[in-house]
Design a protein around this motif. Structure first.
Motif, mmCIF file in Angstrom:
data_model
loop_
_atom_site.group_PDB
_atom_site.id
_atom_site.type_symbol
_atom_site.label_atom_id
_atom_site.label_comp_id
_atom_site.label_asym_id
_atom_site.label_seq_id
_atom_site.Cartn_x
_atom_site.Cartn_y
_atom_site.Cartn_z
ATOM 1 N N THR A 40 0.841 -1.198 0.000
ATOM 2 C CA THR A 40 0.000 0.000 0.000
ATOM 3 C C THR A 40 0.883 1.258 0.000
ATOM 4 O OG1 THR A 40 -0.155 0.035 2.388
ATOM 5 C CG2 THR A 40 -1.888 -1.158 1.215
ATOM 6 N N HIS A 41 0.302 2.345 -0.475
ATOM 7 C CA HIS A 41 1.077 3.561 -0.711
ATOM 8 C C HIS A 41 0.403 4.777 -0.075
ATOM 9 C CE1 HIS A 41 3.151 6.661 -3.093
ATOM 10 N NE2 HIS A 41 4.078 5.749 -3.257
ATOM 11 N N ASP A 42 -0.358 4.562 1.016
ATOM 12 C CA ASP A 42 -1.065 5.713 1.585
ATOM 13 C C ASP A 42 -0.157 6.504 2.529
ATOM 14 O OD1 ASP A 42 -1.020 3.592 3.277
ATOM 15 O OD2 ASP A 42 -3.103 3.728 3.929
ATOM 16 N N LEU A 43 -0.548 7.770 2.773
ATOM 17 C CA LEU A 43 0.251 8.674 3.603
ATOM 18 C C LEU A 43 -0.015 8.389 5.068
ATOM 19 C CD1 LEU A 43 0.003 12.219 2.069
ATOM 20 C CD2 LEU A 43 1.778 10.498 1.806
ATOM 21 N N ARG A 44 0.888 7.714 5.709
ATOM 22 C CA ARG A 44 0.642 7.404 7.110
ATOM 23 C C ARG A 44 1.872 7.747 7.931
ATOM 24 N NH1 ARG A 44 -2.622 1.884 7.465
ATOM 25 N NH2 ARG A 44 -2.764 2.611 9.597
ATOM 26 N N ALA A 45 2.423 6.766 8.649
ATOM 27 C CA ALA A 45 3.521 7.086 9.566
ATOM 28 C C ALA A 45 4.767 7.523 8.804
ATOM 29 C CB ALA A 45 3.839 5.873 10.412
ATOM 30 N N GLY A 46 5.663 8.144 9.530
ATOM 31 C CA GLY A 46 6.876 8.557 8.854
ATOM 32 C C GLY A 46 7.943 9.101 9.778
ATOM 33 N N SER A 47 7.777 8.937 11.107
ATOM 34 C CA SER A 47 8.763 9.467 12.035
ATOM 35 C C SER A 47 9.251 8.315 12.912
ATOM 36 C CB SER A 47 8.103 10.567 12.885
ATOM 37 O OG SER A 47 9.057 11.178 13.710
ATOM 38 N N LEU A 105 10.914 9.229 7.251
ATOM 39 C CA LEU A 105 10.835 8.523 5.968
ATOM 40 C C LEU A 105 9.424 7.964 5.868
ATOM 41 C CD1 LEU A 105 12.501 7.472 3.473
ATOM 42 C CD2 LEU A 105 12.721 5.323 4.716
ATOM 43 N N GLU A 106 8.801 8.134 4.721
ATOM 44 C CA GLU A 106 7.436 7.675 4.583
ATOM 45 C C GLU A 106 7.359 6.162 4.806
ATOM 46 O OE1 GLU A 106 9.044 9.569 2.425
ATOM 47 O OE2 GLU A 106 7.863 11.372 2.024
ATOM 48 N N GLU A 264 2.209 24.723 -3.142
ATOM 49 C CA GLU A 264 1.238 23.719 -3.602
ATOM 50 C C GLU A 264 0.964 22.747 -2.459
ATOM 51 O OE1 GLU A 264 2.844 21.972 -7.149
ATOM 52 O OE2 GLU A 264 3.293 24.013 -7.861
ATOM 53 N N MET A 265 -0.141 22.015 -2.582
ATOM 54 C CA MET A 265 -0.498 21.009 -1.557
ATOM 55 C C MET A 265 -0.834 19.711 -2.291
ATOM 56 S SD MET A 265 -2.841 23.377 0.913
ATOM 57 C CE MET A 265 -3.812 23.927 -0.460
ATOM 58 N N PRO A 266 0.219 18.974 -2.714
ATOM 59 C CA PRO A 266 -0.037 17.815 -3.588
ATOM 60 C C PRO A 266 -0.807 16.671 -2.921
ATOM 61 C CG PRO A 266 2.303 17.993 -3.054
ATOM 62 C CD PRO A 266 1.651 19.225 -2.530
ATOM 63 N N TYR A 267 -0.757 16.554 -1.593
ATOM 64 C CA TYR A 267 -1.481 15.452 -0.930
ATOM 65 C C TYR A 267 -2.308 16.001 0.227
ATOM 66 C CZ TYR A 267 2.200 12.845 -3.280
ATOM 67 O OH TYR A 267 3.070 12.350 -4.210
ATOM 68 N N ARG A 268 -3.540 15.521 0.300
ATOM 69 C CA ARG A 268 -4.434 15.881 1.411
ATOM 70 C C ARG A 268 -5.218 14.638 1.808
ATOM 71 N NH1 ARG A 268 -7.206 20.227 -2.063
ATOM 72 N NH2 ARG A 268 -5.565 19.717 -3.532
ATOM 73 N N SER A 269 -5.275 14.348 3.086
ATOM 74 C CA SER A 269 -6.080 13.204 3.521
ATOM 75 C C SER A 269 -6.658 13.495 4.905
ATOM 76 C CB SER A 269 -5.247 11.907 3.534
ATOM 77 O OG SER A 269 -4.141 12.069 4.379
#
Ligand SMILES: Cc1cc2nc3c(=O)[nH]c(=O)nc-3n(C[C@H](O)[C@H](O)[C@H](O)COP(=O)(O)OP(=O)(O)OC[C@H]3O[C@@H](n4cnc5c(N)ncnc54)[C@H](O)[C@@H]3O)c2cc1C
Length: 402
Positions: A40-47, A105-106, A264-269
């Motif tokens: 999956t490629h959704d915007l979630r954790a990254g720290s 890192l995403e 710009e705001m390329p991703y919003r969720s």
């Protein structure tokens, strides 16, 4: 003696893949099943916190992450009106960890690294487009029913790990409760090209405000200059499509900057946030890990990190039990260590982090921010704070539980 079989890991998210990689390194044949057709490629954790980086180093994962990620040695607690309250320096942890920084890192860039390393093991298989449906247990093994491209079939295995996320079908099939609560507000995540550094923000910052707190994470995205990910609470009564609309998001981002930016705001969720812990992490030969076992709000970046801490606690124990070198009761130690730390630390701390940012009572708010300032001014207290917020204390606490 019964011939040893495979271990099935349900879910090719970060927790499932790290568990499978660790088991494979210990010589255990694993089958990972993942309902999606690909990672999956959704915007979630990254720290990622220091102990998580330490834990993934022997698996060969951390080295690859360091090449791609952004090191974050300092982070701030701010107040929307008063500016910086405290800027923490993780250098204070230099004698405690080889990684005295967070790494951004995403999550969707960690999973391909883990999958690629897993694929080097001929005994590991990963079945995409294959969903866990149900499982039955006998004293000597588990039979999992899965649904794949060719319909339903069963897979026999020695143990099964449910790392299938917050809505875990494995947890539900066991009838294990998921007690806790859901926050009323949704969290909005906006990724923006607006560079926040010139405004004095560190790559990770939390801004307290009684009406609209903000959490900031700079992410590498596809390379420099990266993107700034900004998280806001939103009114659950405003429809999701309105919250995600560009003018709404632009108003929020402009709202905490000293000037109107050109970006710009390329991703919003937008998503709902829960605080829940499974009643059991182990039932017989089936074990839960990661979001399948516990979920929390992302303030403090404790969710994925604690899921990986589950995985790294679990795989050596499970490999030992599978090989007949350890008693199966070692899996209860996993449950005790990880569940206790989840309840006592991860849940408690993530709720406390949110309360600090959103406090509405001006007196309590002032007192709490003053307390943070006091802690930062005292080197002993500051180190203790960083040991806890960087999760070093909780990992050490888990290791003490017998
Ligand atoms: C917006 C957002 C921001 C976040 N930010 C942070 C952060 O900064 N730091 C942090 O530490 N945590 C953060 N978290 C939490 C973090 O993303 C999760 O803790 C993490 O994804 C948990 O990993 P996991 O592998 O347990 O579950 P998941 O990543 O959910 O993976 C589960 C996998 O199982 C698969 N699956 C589901 N059902 C089945 C089935 N029946 N059969 C087979 N496969 C199945 C799913 O497709 C998925 O691939 C955030 C979460 C969100 C939503």
């Amino acid at each position: 003696m019964k011939k040893r079989g495979r271990i099935v890991v349900v879910g090719a998210g970060p927790v499932g893949l790290i568990t499978a990689l660790g088991l494979s390194q210990r010589g255990v044949p694993v089958t990972v099943i993942e309902s999606e057709p690909a990672l999956t490629h959704d915007l979630r954790a990254g720290s990622f916190h220091p102990p998580t980086l330490e834990m993934m180093q022997p698996l060969g994962v951390t080295q690859r992450m360091l090449e791609l990620g952004i090191k974050v040695p300092r982070w701030q607690i701010r107040d929307r009106r008063d500016g910086v309250i405290v800027e923490w320096d993780l250098g204070l942890l230099a004698d405690e960890t080889p990684y005295p920084h967070r790494l951004h890192l995403e999550q969707h860039r960690l999973t391909p690294i883990a999958l690629e390393l897993l694929r080097k093991f001929p005994s590991a298989e990963v079945l995409f487009s294959t969903s866990f449906v149900a499982a039955t247990q006998a004293p000597d093994g588990v039979t999992a029913t899965v649904a794949g491209p060719d319909g339903e079939r069963t897979i026999a295995c020695d143990y099964l790990v449910g790392a299938d996320g917050g809505r875990s079908a494995v947890r539900k099939s066991l009838g294990v409760g998921f007690e806790g609560f859901t926050w009323p507000e949704r969290f909005l995540v906006v990724s923006t090209t607006c560079d926040l550094k010139p405004y004095g923000f560190t790559e990770n910052a939390y801004i307290a405000d009684p009406d609209e707190w903000v959490a900031i994470f700079k992410m590498p995205h596809s390379g420099p200059p990266g993107l700034w990910r900004v998280v806001f609470p939103t009114d659950p009564n405003v429809p999701e499509e309105d919250v995600l609309a560009e003018p709404f998001c632009r108003r929020l981002v402009d709202g905490f900057l000293p000037e109107r930016g050109d970006y710009e705001m390329p991703y919003r969720s937008c998503y709902k946030v829960h605080q829940r812990v499974a009643g059991r992490f182990r039932i017989g030969r089936i074990v839960l890990a990661g979001d399948a076992a516990h979920v929390n709000n992302p303030l403090g970046a404790l969710g994925l990190n604690s899921g990986i801490h589950d995985a790294v606690n679990l795989y050596p124990k499970l490999a030992g039990v599978w090989a007949g070198e350890a008693d199966a009761s070692l899996l209860d130690v996993y449950e005790r260590q990880r569940r206790q730390v989840t309840v006592e630390f991860i849940q408690e701390q993530s709720v406390r982090n949110k309360r600090l940012l959103e406090e509405r009572d001006p007196k309590i708010r002032k007192e709490r921010l003053e307390e943070v300032r006091r802690i930062a001014a005292d080197p002993v207290a500051a180190k203790k704070f960083l040991m806890a917020s960087s999760m070093i204390a909780s990992v050490r606490r888990a290791a003490e539980i017998a």
